[in-house]
Write a protein that holds these residues in place. Structure first.
Motif, PDB file in Angstrom:
ATOM      1  N   ALA A 133      35.401  39.807 -29.089  1.00  0.00           N
ATOM      2  CA  ALA A 133      36.252  38.856 -29.796  1.00  0.00           C
ATOM      3  C   ALA A 133      36.706  37.732 -28.868  1.00  0.00           C
ATOM      4  CB  ALA A 133      37.473  39.566 -30.377  1.00  0.00           C
ATOM      5  N   ASP A 134      36.874  36.551 -29.451  1.00  0.00           N
ATOM      6  CA  ASP A 134      37.506  35.415 -28.766  1.00  0.00           C
ATOM      7  C   ASP A 134      38.973  35.457 -29.145  1.00  0.00           C
ATOM      8  OD1 ASP A 134      38.191  33.066 -27.540  1.00  0.00           O
ATOM      9  OD2 ASP A 134      36.994  31.765 -28.843  1.00  0.00           O
ATOM     10  N   VAL A 135      39.845  35.723 -28.183  1.00  0.00           N
ATOM     11  CA  VAL A 135      41.259  35.967 -28.452  1.00  0.00           C
ATOM     12  C   VAL A 135      42.116  34.840 -27.895  1.00  0.00           C
ATOM     13  CG1 VAL A 135      43.196  37.567 -28.157  1.00  0.00           C
ATOM     14  CG2 VAL A 135      40.871  38.460 -28.374  1.00  0.00           C
ATOM     15  N   ARG A 136      42.980  34.331 -28.732  1.00  0.00           N
ATOM     16  CA  ARG A 136      44.011  33.383 -28.280  1.00  0.00           C
ATOM     17  C   ARG A 136      45.367  33.965 -28.634  1.00  0.00           C
ATOM     18  NH1 ARG A 136      41.415  27.331 -29.281  1.00  0.00           N
ATOM     19  NH2 ARG A 136      39.329  27.891 -28.540  1.00  0.00           N
ATOM     20  N   VAL A 137      46.351  33.620 -27.826  1.00  0.00           N
ATOM     21  CA  VAL A 137      47.649  34.284 -27.924  1.00  0.00           C
ATOM     22  C   VAL A 137      48.753  33.261 -28.151  1.00  0.00           C
ATOM     23  CG1 VAL A 137      49.327  35.765 -26.751  1.00  0.00           C
ATOM     24  CG2 VAL A 137      46.870  36.144 -26.415  1.00  0.00           C
ATOM     25  N   ILE A 138      49.673  33.625 -29.047  1.00  0.00           N
ATOM     26  CA  ILE A 138      50.918  32.883 -29.231  1.00  0.00           C
ATOM     27  C   ILE A 138      52.069  33.803 -28.865  1.00  0.00           C
ATOM     28  CG2 ILE A 138      52.492  31.852 -30.906  1.00  0.00           C
ATOM     29  CD1 ILE A 138      50.099  30.922 -32.499  1.00  0.00           C
ATOM     30  N   LEU A 139      52.943  33.323 -28.001  1.00  0.00           N
ATOM     31  CA  LEU A 139      54.149  34.058 -27.645  1.00  0.00           C
ATOM     32  C   LEU A 139      55.358  33.407 -28.302  1.00  0.00           C
ATOM     33  CD1 LEU A 139      53.657  34.577 -23.795  1.00  0.00           C
ATOM     34  CD2 LEU A 139      53.671  36.376 -25.520  1.00  0.00           C
ATOM     35  N   THR A 140      56.236  34.210 -28.903  1.00  0.00           N
ATOM     36  CA  THR A 140      57.520  33.672 -29.331  1.00  0.00           C
ATOM     37  C   THR A 140      58.417  33.514 -28.098  1.00  0.00           C
ATOM     38  OG1 THR A 140      58.545  35.836 -29.703  1.00  0.00           O
ATOM     39  CG2 THR A 140      57.302  34.865 -31.549  1.00  0.00           C
ATOM     40  N   ASP A 141      59.523  32.815 -28.253  1.00  0.00           N
ATOM     41  CA  ASP A 141      60.460  32.655 -27.130  1.00  0.00           C
ATOM     42  C   ASP A 141      60.934  34.015 -26.625  1.00  0.00           C
ATOM     43  OD1 ASP A 141      60.234  29.921 -27.226  1.00  0.00           O
ATOM     44  OD2 ASP A 141      62.074  29.617 -28.403  1.00  0.00           O
ATOM     45  N   ALA A 142      61.250  34.924 -27.561  1.00  0.00           N
ATOM     46  CA  ALA A 142      61.745  36.239 -27.164  1.00  0.00           C
ATOM     47  C   ALA A 142      60.664  37.039 -26.442  1.00  0.00           C
ATOM     48  CB  ALA A 142      62.243  37.007 -28.387  1.00  0.00           C
ATOM     49  N   ALA A 143      59.416  36.881 -26.841  1.00  0.00           N
ATOM     50  CA  ALA A 143      58.327  37.647 -26.226  1.00  0.00           C
ATOM     51  C   ALA A 143      58.173  37.321 -24.750  1.00  0.00           C
ATOM     52  CB  ALA A 143      57.024  37.379 -26.966  1.00  0.00           C
ATOM     53  N   GLN A 144      58.488  36.092 -24.363  1.00  0.00           N
ATOM     54  CA  GLN A 144      58.312  35.674 -22.971  1.00  0.00           C
ATOM     55  C   GLN A 144      59.268  36.386 -22.024  1.00  0.00           C
ATOM     56  OE1 GLN A 144      57.324  31.289 -22.435  1.00  0.00           O
ATOM     57  NE2 GLN A 144      58.007  31.294 -24.571  1.00  0.00           N
ATOM     58  N   HIS A 145      60.284  37.050 -22.583  1.00  0.00           N
ATOM     59  CA  HIS A 145      61.172  37.861 -21.751  1.00  0.00           C
ATOM     60  C   HIS A 145      60.543  39.206 -21.416  1.00  0.00           C
ATOM     61  CE1 HIS A 145      64.654  35.175 -21.973  1.00  0.00           C
ATOM     62  NE2 HIS A 145      64.351  34.998 -23.257  1.00  0.00           N
ATOM     63  N   PHE A 146      59.469  39.579 -22.122  1.00  0.00           N
ATOM     64  CA  PHE A 146      58.856  40.894 -21.938  1.00  0.00           C
ATOM     65  C   PHE A 146      57.475  40.827 -21.307  1.00  0.00           C
ATOM     66  CE2 PHE A 146      61.922  41.392 -25.357  1.00  0.00           C
ATOM     67  CZ  PHE A 146      62.559  42.580 -25.034  1.00  0.00           C
ATOM     68  N   ILE A 147      56.763  39.727 -21.468  1.00  0.00           N
ATOM     69  CA  ILE A 147      55.406  39.609 -20.937  1.00  0.00           C
ATOM     70  C   ILE A 147      55.128  38.144 -20.650  1.00  0.00           C
ATOM     71  CG2 ILE A 147      54.300  39.394 -23.218  1.00  0.00           C
ATOM     72  CD1 ILE A 147      52.036  41.211 -22.065  1.00  0.00           C
ATOM     73  N   THR A 148      54.364  37.863 -19.601  1.00  0.00           N
ATOM     74  CA  THR A 148      54.191  36.478 -19.168  1.00  0.00           C
ATOM     75  C   THR A 148      52.921  35.854 -19.736  1.00  0.00           C
ATOM     76  OG1 THR A 148      52.890  37.014 -17.194  1.00  0.00           O
ATOM     77  CG2 THR A 148      55.303  37.080 -16.990  1.00  0.00           C
ATOM     78  N   PRO A 149      52.940  34.537 -19.959  1.00  0.00           N
ATOM     79  CA  PRO A 149      51.735  33.835 -20.401  1.00  0.00           C
ATOM     80  C   PRO A 149      50.574  33.995 -19.422  1.00  0.00           C
ATOM     81  CG  PRO A 149      53.670  32.438 -20.698  1.00  0.00           C
ATOM     82  CD  PRO A 149      54.114  33.639 -19.925  1.00  0.00           C
ATOM     83  N   LEU A 150      50.873  34.048 -18.123  1.00  0.00           N
ATOM     84  CA  LEU A 150      49.817  34.135 -17.126  1.00  0.00           C
ATOM     85  C   LEU A 150      49.013  35.427 -17.274  1.00  0.00           C
ATOM     86  CD1 LEU A 150      48.520  32.788 -14.682  1.00  0.00           C
ATOM     87  CD2 LEU A 150      50.160  33.994 -13.217  1.00  0.00           C
ATOM     88  N   THR A 151      49.695  36.533 -17.539  1.00  0.00           N
ATOM     89  CA  THR A 151      49.012  37.814 -17.742  1.00  0.00           C
ATOM     90  C   THR A 151      48.036  37.722 -18.906  1.00  0.00           C
ATOM     91  OG1 THR A 151      50.866  39.092 -16.863  1.00  0.00           O
ATOM     92  CG2 THR A 151      49.349  40.253 -18.334  1.00  0.00           C
ATOM     93  N   LEU A 152      48.504  37.177 -20.015  1.00  0.00           N
ATOM     94  CA  LEU A 152      47.688  37.115 -21.229  1.00  0.00           C
ATOM     95  C   LEU A 152      46.568  36.093 -21.103  1.00  0.00           C
ATOM     96  CD1 LEU A 152      50.738  37.405 -23.560  1.00  0.00           C
ATOM     97  CD2 LEU A 152      48.944  39.122 -23.327  1.00  0.00           C
ATOM     98  N   GLN A 153      46.810  35.038 -20.356  1.00  0.00           N
ATOM     99  CA  GLN A 153      45.751  34.048 -20.125  1.00  0.00           C
ATOM    100  C   GLN A 153      44.628  34.669 -19.291  1.00  0.00           C
ATOM    101  OE1 GLN A 153      46.860  30.008 -19.017  1.00  0.00           O
ATOM    102  NE2 GLN A 153      45.226  29.958 -17.488  1.00  0.00           N
ATOM    103  N   ALA A 154      45.020  35.454 -18.282  1.00  0.00           N
ATOM    104  CA  ALA A 154      44.012  36.091 -17.427  1.00  0.00           C
ATOM    105  C   ALA A 154      43.160  37.084 -18.225  1.00  0.00           C
ATOM    106  CB  ALA A 154      44.700  36.806 -16.266  1.00  0.00           C
ATOM    107  N   LEU A 155      43.781  37.784 -19.162  1.00  0.00           N
ATOM    108  CA  LEU A 155      43.057  38.781 -19.941  1.00  0.00           C
ATOM    109  C   LEU A 155      42.205  38.173 -21.047  1.00  0.00           C
ATOM    110  CD1 LEU A 155      45.869  41.464 -20.223  1.00  0.00           C
ATOM    111  CD2 LEU A 155      43.715  41.720 -18.986  1.00  0.00           C
ATOM    112  N   SER A 156      42.709  37.126 -21.668  1.00  0.00           N
ATOM    113  CA  SER A 156      41.997  36.521 -22.804  1.00  0.00           C
ATOM    114  C   SER A 156      41.002  35.457 -22.384  1.00  0.00           C
ATOM    115  CB  SER A 156      43.003  35.906 -23.788  1.00  0.00           C
ATOM    116  OG  SER A 156      43.638  34.763 -23.207  1.00  0.00           O
TER     117      SER A 156
END
Length: 407
Positions: free
Chosen positions: A35-58
């Motif tokens: 799958a080609d995965v793109r991620v949207i984080l809500t403001d609250a989600a950024q307190h639990f997981i970082t964009p950099l982690t998800l960018q590296a994985l996706s």
């Protein structure tokens, strides 16, 4: 790894909650299946997981702001909404579920959902009391009416220490539910299923019989879902008022003994056996050759003997034993009875079904199941039986393949 989601475009929305840590593994599981995965984080989600982690994985940039000037110069939220084949919100907090149910568009995630004609699924994750709250239940019911797919939640110990329903499903369970929604391939190609469905009838005399209220709808839906996924299916059916699903090998029976004989024969040639039929526990010790006449007595005594236990017989096969899944249709202590049946009959999985609830179970077009296996449980909420069947077939096949890979 089978590329079951090759070239599928999946937009993962992550809302605030401790379950967001599972989303990183979900991205990995989706991408390894193509799958080609793109991620949207809500403001609250950024307190639990970082964009950099998800960018590296996706392997794709992560979006989080509706008002990002660089993205919105090209109407970024509309492009994301049009891009996706499927939008999955996991975890879906009570807040995000409420906003989706009411059609709000006050952040990037809810705006994309509102602007998209893609398939949308949500995986609830919240405190068990928040999940049980009537407001949350009404919001989830609204999402179902709007054709959202609801994945879970699971039950168990929560991060806060509470115990109950509200846990986000495990990533592999979510993947198993996504695959039948998106895959154009026959993901079960080569697998053979035997499925029993409907009631049995135990003759008293030439005109009377003992039976139950089973309509066969759940078993027929399972057979149709398995065929749709590419499996070769034998459907052993008691007497019902349903057309045979296209593509199945149909075996029609009346009594439990007939079903028992047909089931053992078919099971020996099957990878997976699902016992969905509501089999009569007892039959007449002797069937009257003529119609019993009403006499002057106020009572009539019938002598009954036990019928063979079909699901236990299949699970106990010494040779060519299939992966065996049972159903427990109960009216009280549903989970306790189902867990006991799983152990006593040595099943691989069991579907606990509370047939006392209104608008689900026997004769209804919808149902709710708790899927139980030796190391876990998963609640599948009330939904149309066809949709529930697709989820069950996906989860059963996933557990079957996992067991097959064990040394």
């Amino acid at each position: 790894m089978q590329q079951s989601l090759a070239s599928k475009r999946i937009l993962l929305g992550i809302s605030g909650g401790i379950a967001a840590y599972k989303s990183a593994d979900l991205v990995r599981r989706l991408t390894e299946r193509g799958a080609d995965v793109r991620v949207i984080l809500t403001d609250a989600a950024q307190h639990f997981i970082t964009p950099l982690t998800l960018q590296a994985l996706s392997g794709n940039p992560v979006s989080h702001s509706l008002l990002d000037p660089s993205a919105e110069a090209a109407m970024g939220h509309i492009e994301l909404a049009k891009w996706a084949d499927l939008i999955i919100v996991a975890p879906a907090s009570a807040d995000v579920i409420a906003r989706l149910a009411h059609g709000l568009a006050n952040d990037l995630l809810t705006t994309c959902v509102l602007a998209s004609d893609a398939i949308v699924a949500v995986a609830p994750a919240m405190n068990q009391q928040m999940y049980k709250n009537i407001a949350t239940q009404k919001n989830i019911a609204t999402l179902k009416e709007h054709k959202f797919h609801i994945f879970g939640p699971g039950s168990g110990v929560q991060a806060c220490g509470d115990v109950g329903a509200g846990r986000m499903l495990e990533p592999l369970d979510i993947v198993a539910l996504i695959e039948p929604l998106l895959s154009s391939k026959h993901v079960l190609s080569g697998l053979t299923f035997t499925i029993t469905a409907g009631p049995t009838r135990e003759a008293i005399d030439p005109v009377r019989y003992i039976s139950n209220h089973s309509s066969g709808k759940m078993g027929y839906a399972l057979a149709e879902a398995a065929v749709k996924a590419g499996a070769k299916v034998t459907l052993i059916s008691g007497p019902v008022q349903l057309p045979a699903p296209a593509g199945v090998q149909m075996i029609q029976v009346e009594s439990a003994e007939q079903m028992h004989q047909a089931a053992l024969t078919a099971a020996a040639q099957s990878a997976i056996f699902i016992g969905c039929a509501a089999v009569a526990d007892y039959r007449m010790s002797e069937i009257a050759t003529d119609k019993l006449k009403k006499g002057s007595e106020s009572e009539l005594q019938l002598t009954l003997v036990k019928n063979p236990d079909i699901i236990a017989a299949v699970a106990g096969m010494n040779k060519n034993r299939p992966f065996t899944v049972g159903f427990a249709a109960e009216t009280r202590n549903v989970l306790d009875y189902a867990r006991q049946k799983l152990l006593n009959k040595k099943l691989d999985m069991i579907c606990a079904n509370d047939v006392s609830k209104p608008n689900s179970g026997f004769n209804s077009n919808q149902n709710a199941i708790t899927l139980i296996w030796p190391l876990g449980e998963l609640d599948l909420p009330v939904q149309p039986k066809q949709q529930l069947a697709e989820q069950l077939i996906a989860l059963i096949s996933q557990h079957y393949h996992a067991l097959e890979k064990k040394p």
